[in-house]
Design an enzyme around this catalytic site. Structure first.
Site, short mmCIF file in Angstrom:
data_model
loop_
_atom_site.label_atom_id
_atom_site.label_comp_id
_atom_site.label_asym_id
_atom_site.label_seq_id
_atom_site.Cartn_x
_atom_site.Cartn_y
_atom_site.Cartn_z
N HIS A 1 22.32 95.05 129.71
CA HIS A 1 23.18 94.35 128.83
C HIS A 1 22.02 93.45 128.62
O HIS A 1 21.23 93.27 127.10
CB HIS A 1 24.76 93.54 128.59
N HIS B 1 25.71 96.62 135.45
CA HIS B 1 25.93 96.48 133.99
C HIS B 1 25.33 95.37 133.37
O HIS B 1 25.34 95.56 132.47
CB HIS B 1 27.70 96.75 134.43
N GLU B 2 25.47 94.26 134.01
CA GLU B 2 25.58 92.55 132.74
C GLU B 2 23.85 93.15 132.86
O GLU B 2 23.61 93.06 131.54
CB GLU B 2 25.79 91.45 133.79
#
Length: 151
Positions: free
Chosen positions: A71, A67-68
């Site tokens: 980003h 998920h990170e």
């Protein structure tokens, strides 16, 4: 797991899932309380909540890292890296990354909230407040009677 091992794991997941290198640092941040991890826009580092790894294991850690990394890679490419952006949501689906992490429930001792109770002298209406109030300055909202602190 140390921060160096975490950085190596992030690099490995980045190459396997995104086919792009991760060139910054990964670290555990025990001050994170409400989130599994975060991507830092200025330094491009990734911080992970150690309690999410301890409570839920490797699979959860891998999901948070993916998920990170979504980003991370979108931000470096100048594309939409925020949760509401279409680019971000598409990359989440393409890499099979979770939208949210598992909830971290801690038995955190919170300060017991002190309550102040007041009563109207005329109509006996009760008022409960979180903040102490000046009974000389305020009156009852129903009958405009005088307030007195309940003991």
């Amino acid at each position: 797991m140390t921060n160096e091992e975490l950085t190596e794991l992030i690099k490995e997941i980045s190459m396997n899932s995104f086919q792009k290198p991760f060139r910054h640092q990964g670290s555990f941040n025990p001050r994170l309380r409400t989130t599994g991890g975060r991507y830092l826009l200025r330094s491009h580092d990734i911080e992970i909540n150690p309690s999410s790894y301890q409570n839920f294991g490797y699979k959860e850690l891998e999901g948070i890292i993916k998920h990170e990394l979504c980003h991370y890679h979108l931000h470096l490419e100048g594309r939409g890296y925020k949760h509401r952006d279409a680019d971000f949501r598409e990359l989440l689906k393409a890499t099979n990354s979770p939208r949210f992490c598992s909830t971290i429930e801690k038995n955190v001792k919170r300060r017991s909230m002190k309550r102040y109770e007041y009563e109207c002298v005329a109509c006996n209406t009760n008022y409960v407040r979180k903040i102490r109030m000046n009974t000389e300055r305020y009156r009852c909202g129903k009958c405009a009677g005088k307030l007195a602190a309940k003991s």
